[in-house]
Each structure stands twice: as C-alpha cells, then as structure tokens.
Design a protein around this motif. Structure first.
Motif, PDB file in Angstrom:
ATOM      1  N   HIS A 142      33.379  50.623  39.507  1.00 28.76           N
ATOM      2  CA  HIS A 142      33.582  50.287  38.095  1.00 28.76           C
ATOM      3  C   HIS A 142      34.584  51.255  37.487  1.00 28.76           C
ATOM      4  CE1 HIS A 142      32.316  48.696  34.148  1.00 28.76           C
ATOM      5  NE2 HIS A 142      32.523  49.916  33.716  1.00 28.76           N
ATOM      6  N   CYS A 143      35.649  50.721  36.886  1.00 29.89           N
ATOM      7  CA  CYS A 143      36.682  51.578  36.294  1.00 29.89           C
ATOM      8  C   CYS A 143      37.186  50.971  34.990  1.00 29.89           C
ATOM      9  CB  CYS A 143      37.827  51.793  37.285  1.00 29.89           C
ATOM     10  SG  CYS A 143      38.892  53.177  36.838  1.00 29.89           S
ATOM     11  N   ALA A 144      36.286  50.909  34.021  1.00 28.12           N
ATOM     12  CA  ALA A 144      36.603  50.425  32.674  1.00 28.12           C
ATOM     13  C   ALA A 144      35.568  50.997  31.721  1.00 28.12           C
ATOM     14  CB  ALA A 144      36.579  48.896  32.627  1.00 28.12           C
ATOM     15  N   LYS A 161      40.074  53.085  51.167  1.00 28.30           N
ATOM     16  CA  LYS A 161      40.385  51.756  50.615  1.00 28.30           C
ATOM     17  C   LYS A 161      39.444  51.520  49.436  1.00 28.30           C
ATOM     18  CE  LYS A 161      41.511  48.426  53.393  1.00 28.30           C
ATOM     19  NZ  LYS A 161      41.436  47.330  54.410  1.00 28.30           N
ATOM     20  N   ILE A 162      40.008  51.526  48.241  1.00 27.43           N
ATOM     21  CA  ILE A 162      39.168  51.481  47.038  1.00 27.43           C
ATOM     22  C   ILE A 162      39.765  50.587  45.965  1.00 27.43           C
ATOM     23  CG2 ILE A 162      40.247  53.585  46.082  1.00 27.43           C
ATOM     24  CD1 ILE A 162      37.358  54.339  45.095  1.00 27.43           C
ATOM     25  N   ASN A 163      38.916  49.780  45.381  1.00 25.12           N
ATOM     26  CA  ASN A 163      39.275  48.865  44.299  1.00 25.12           C
ATOM     27  C   ASN A 163      38.762  49.436  42.985  1.00 25.12           C
ATOM     28  OD1 ASN A 163      39.464  46.693  42.468  1.00 25.12           O
ATOM     29  ND2 ASN A 163      37.665  45.674  43.323  1.00 25.12           N
ATOM     30  N   LEU A 164      39.668  49.860  42.113  1.00 20.41           N
ATOM     31  CA  LEU A 164      39.298  50.370  40.785  1.00 20.41           C
ATOM     32  C   LEU A 164      39.108  49.161  39.875  1.00 20.41           C
ATOM     33  CD1 LEU A 164      41.785  53.383  40.617  1.00 20.41           C
ATOM     34  CD2 LEU A 164      39.429  53.346  41.459  1.00 20.41           C
ATOM     35  N   ALA A 165      37.893  48.664  39.855  1.00 22.18           N
ATOM     36  CA  ALA A 165      37.586  47.362  39.262  1.00 22.18           C
ATOM     37  C   ALA A 165      37.842  47.303  37.766  1.00 22.18           C
ATOM     38  CB  ALA A 165      36.132  46.997  39.549  1.00 22.18           C
ATOM     39  N   HIS A 166      38.227  46.143  37.327  1.00 20.51           N
ATOM     40  CA  HIS A 166      38.524  45.812  35.925  1.00 20.51           C
ATOM     41  C   HIS A 166      39.886  46.350  35.460  1.00 20.51           C
ATOM     42  CE1 HIS A 166      34.310  44.716  35.937  1.00 20.51           C
ATOM     43  NE2 HIS A 166      33.943  45.970  36.084  1.00 20.51           N
ATOM     44  N   PHE A 167      40.604  47.045  36.360  1.00 15.70           N
ATOM     45  CA  PHE A 167      41.954  47.551  36.054  1.00 15.70           C
ATOM     46  C   PHE A 167      41.976  48.366  34.757  1.00 15.70           C
ATOM     47  CE2 PHE A 167      46.287  46.045  37.741  1.00 15.70           C
ATOM     48  CZ  PHE A 167      46.911  47.238  37.429  1.00 15.70           C
ATOM     49  N   GLY A 168      40.907  49.106  34.517  1.00 21.92           N
ATOM     50  CA  GLY A 168      40.861  49.965  33.339  1.00 21.92           C
ATOM     51  C   GLY A 168      40.210  49.338  32.125  1.00 21.92           C
ATOM     52  N   GLY A 169      40.117  47.994  32.104  1.00 21.34           N
ATOM     53  CA  GLY A 169      39.457  47.313  30.995  1.00 21.34           C
ATOM     54  C   GLY A 169      40.423  46.756  29.962  1.00 21.34           C
ATOM     55  N   TYR A 170      39.990  45.700  29.283  1.00 19.06           N
ATOM     56  CA  TYR A 170      40.863  44.980  28.345  1.00 19.06           C
ATOM     57  C   TYR A 170      41.301  45.843  27.170  1.00 19.06           C
ATOM     58  CZ  TYR A 170      36.546  44.341  25.640  1.00 19.06           C
ATOM     59  OH  TYR A 170      35.389  44.556  24.948  1.00 19.06           O
ATOM     60  N   ASP A 171      40.439  46.789  26.739  1.00 19.56           N
ATOM     61  CA  ASP A 171      40.811  47.633  25.597  1.00 19.56           C
ATOM     62  C   ASP A 171      41.956  48.579  25.961  1.00 19.56           C
ATOM     63  OD1 ASP A 171      39.068  48.843  27.360  1.00 19.56           O
ATOM     64  OD2 ASP A 171      37.895  49.881  25.835  1.00 19.56           O
ATOM     65  N   GLU A 172      41.973  49.041  27.230  1.00 22.50           N
ATOM     66  CA  GLU A 172      43.060  49.921  27.669  1.00 22.50           C
ATOM     67  C   GLU A 172      44.366  49.143  27.852  1.00 22.50           C
ATOM     68  OE1 GLU A 172      43.066  53.446  28.368  1.00 22.50           O
ATOM     69  OE2 GLU A 172      41.293  53.290  27.076  1.00 22.50           O
TER      70      GLU A 172
END
Length: 357
Positions: A184-186, A239-250
């Motif tokens: 989770h990254c948001a 190999k890592i997926n930073l999910a949500h690409f930081g989030g819609y607010d960012e």
C-alpha cells in the motif's frame, strides 16, 4: 493486479466506531437502501442518493459469506479467462479488536480456491506479511512453496515501516526468487488505531520529529514512498509494486502545482523516481483512477518509454465501490487510454510482474 476477496469476518470487531456498526447494518439491507435512494432522489438530494447506492454496494459485497462468492462476483465484471491477483489482509495487529476469521483461515480459504481446477489458473493469491505475526517467514514459505501463492502483500499504515528489520529475511527470499510484492502506497485506507507513543514520533531513519496528530494522518509516515529507498538500497532487485501510485490526492497535488508548499515533491513524483532508479519497481493504479480528472496524466505517463512498462492495472475491488463500481472503473480507464495501452498495463506488464525465477 489488485483485488480483495476477504469478507466482513476478516475485519476486527472494533474496526468501526460503535455508532457506525448499526448504520452499516442499516445500509447493507437492500430494502432500506432502495427506500433511502428513492427518498433522496425525490427530495433532489442526488448526492446523498448516490452515497447510499455506493455504500450499499460496498457493504453488500463484504457481506457475502465466502471469498469464493466474492471472487465469482468479481469475475462477472471481466472477460472469461481473466486472471486476478487477490490480496488478503491481516488486521490483527492494528489495535481494533479481534476478527471472527483468524488470518490463517483466510489464507486457507484462498488456498482451497487455488486448489480447485476451475479457478487454479485464474486466481493468484498473495500472502499478507505483518512483521508482528509470529513465524511469518515460515508462513510465507509454506503458502508460496506448498500452496501455490503468487506473491506477498504489505500494508505499512497498519503500524510498521517497510524497512522494519524483521522483514529482511522475507525481502532476501523475495529478491532471490523474484517473488512479487504489492504494498500500500497512498494516503488513507486502513490504519493503526493504537496509542501513538513518544518513540513513534521519531522517524527511525531520519531522526525527524513527526507531528502528533490523529492516527489516520500520522500513519502516512509509514506509507511515504521515501521509506522504500532504505529497502531498495539493501535489496535493489526486489520486485515491488507501490500500489495506488501514491493516491489520487497526490496526483491532484502534482497537477495543481501547489504554490503554498515550498518543496513540492508529490508521492506521484517520488514513485516515478524510484521506478527510474531500480529495475523492478512497479506501481498500480488501483482506486486512484476512480477520478476521471487524472486520466490525461495517466495517458501522458504511459508515453514514457520506461514508465509504460512498469504501470499495472488494478481496481482495488471491492474497496473502490465506495467511489464507483467495478465495471465503470475498468471501462473508463480502458476507454480513455486506448486498447494498446490497456493491454500493456492489464496483460503484458502483469505477466512481467508475476514472473518468477
């Protein structure tokens, strides 16, 4: 690459404040929800009517009796033969009470679905990793090597930093075998609800004094993409997926170019920086892309020769039901970015992400 099938039994009994539980039960009832939806529309309170519809859909899915039922419901939104990365949650350490279904039973339920010939090749379950879970490394090895699980799931805002030393053995194992990790990254989402102690107010790597604030906002300190620099310095091929690409607010902050901040460095930009520096950093667009205002930036990002190979499609089903429905989410994204881009993020890139040694 990012969906959930756990139901309400996996959620701790004090996850919601006491007064919200009756409201949730109220909105889950179809008759009640339909009545309120029609009432608010009649009163021209269309935004309230839409909220009722969305939260009823969200609660209704979470109220299904098994993960298999939820998985079947999810399949109905996609073409026959679609593959899904299913991410469980271990919320036992967030200081919100006890769940009816123990975490290992949640994994065993997924393992049973994976064992069924009808679903074996369609479901790619991940193992949730919490550093406080006793014997977590052995749990990871068991479900990956014996049960056919495809990867690992992290969720730092539940109360830990991703560079926690208790995760080193798991990172080493994941890097060696190129086992994919989704984290989770948001901002927002589920968060640690226990007491914020004095020790927690000091960032363990930078020594920065963190602001005392409500847990919902304080736990952003655990989620910040900067934390992964310490992980990737030690495990550069992870190999890592930073999910949500930081989030819609960012993403919105990046588009607005907020002049009130002296050093604008959004999580969108930080993730791109990590992607350019390390060979196996990915990011999915789950939940974030419910906001159509961000589609143009997504399409522009996909024009970059490197980034277009590292973006993954995910929806965050069924969490995204709080904002939109699954079919609308996938249709809007696919329709805007076009078939070629969609095939890349929903097929080619996921195959690369899931490929192991």
């Amino acid at each position: 690459c990012h969906v959930h099938t756990f139901n309400r039994n996996a959620v701790p009994d004090r996850f919601l404040p006491g007064w919200l539980n009756p409201l949730a039960n109220f909105l889950e009832n179809k008759g009640t929800a339909v009545f309120l939806f029609r009432l608010f529309n009649t009163l021209r309170k269309h935004e309230l009517a839409l909220l009722v519809k969305k939260y009823h859909a969200f609660l209704n899915v979470g109220g299904l009796k098994s993960q298999l039922e939820i998985f079947k419901h999810l399949q109905g939104f996609y073409p026959v033969g679609t593959l899904f990365c299913v991410l469980p949650m271990d919320m036992d350490f967030m200081q919100a009470g006890v769940a009816k279904q123990p975490y290992l039973e949640q994994l065993d339920e997924l393992a049973q679905i994976k064992k069924d010939p009808a679903y074996r090749n369609l479901i790619h379950p991940f193992v949730f990793v919490h550093p406080e879970r006793k014997g977590i490394f052995d749990i990871v090895k068991k479900y990956v090597e014996e049960k056919g699980f495809a990867g690992l799931k992290l969720y730092p805002p539940l109360g830990y930093y991703p560079f926690d030393k208790r995760l080193d053995e798991i990172y080493s194992y994941a890097e060696k075998y190129q086992l994919p990790i989704t984290t989770h990254c948001a901002r927002g989402g589920v968060f640690y609800k226990g007491k914020i102690t004095a020790d927690m107010l000091i960032h363990p790597k930078t020594g920065e004094q963190l602001k005392q604030q409500k847990n919902k906002f304080f736990t952003d300190a655990y989620t910040n993409p900067d934390n992964y620099r310490y992980v990737l310095e030690r495990f550069p091929r992870l190999k890592i997926n930073l999910a949500h690409f930081g989030g819609y607010d960012e993403w919105q902050k990046y588009l607005e170019g907020n002049t009130f901040e002296d050093n604008l460095n959004t999580w969108y930009e930080k993730i791109i920086g990590l992607t350019r520096r390390y060979p196996n950093v990915y990011s999915d667009i789950s939940y974030t892309m419910f906001n159509a205002d961000l589609f143009a930036l997504l399409k522009l990002t996909l024009q970059d020769d490197l980034l277009k190979k590292r973006i993954l499609f995910g929806s965050d089903f069924y969490m995204v039901e709080q904002q939109t429905n699954e079919r609308q989410f996938v249709t809007n994204v696919q329709g805007f970015i076009g078939e070629e881009n969609f095939r890349r993020i929903a097929d080619l890139n996921p195959r690369s992400f899931l490929q192991r040694i």
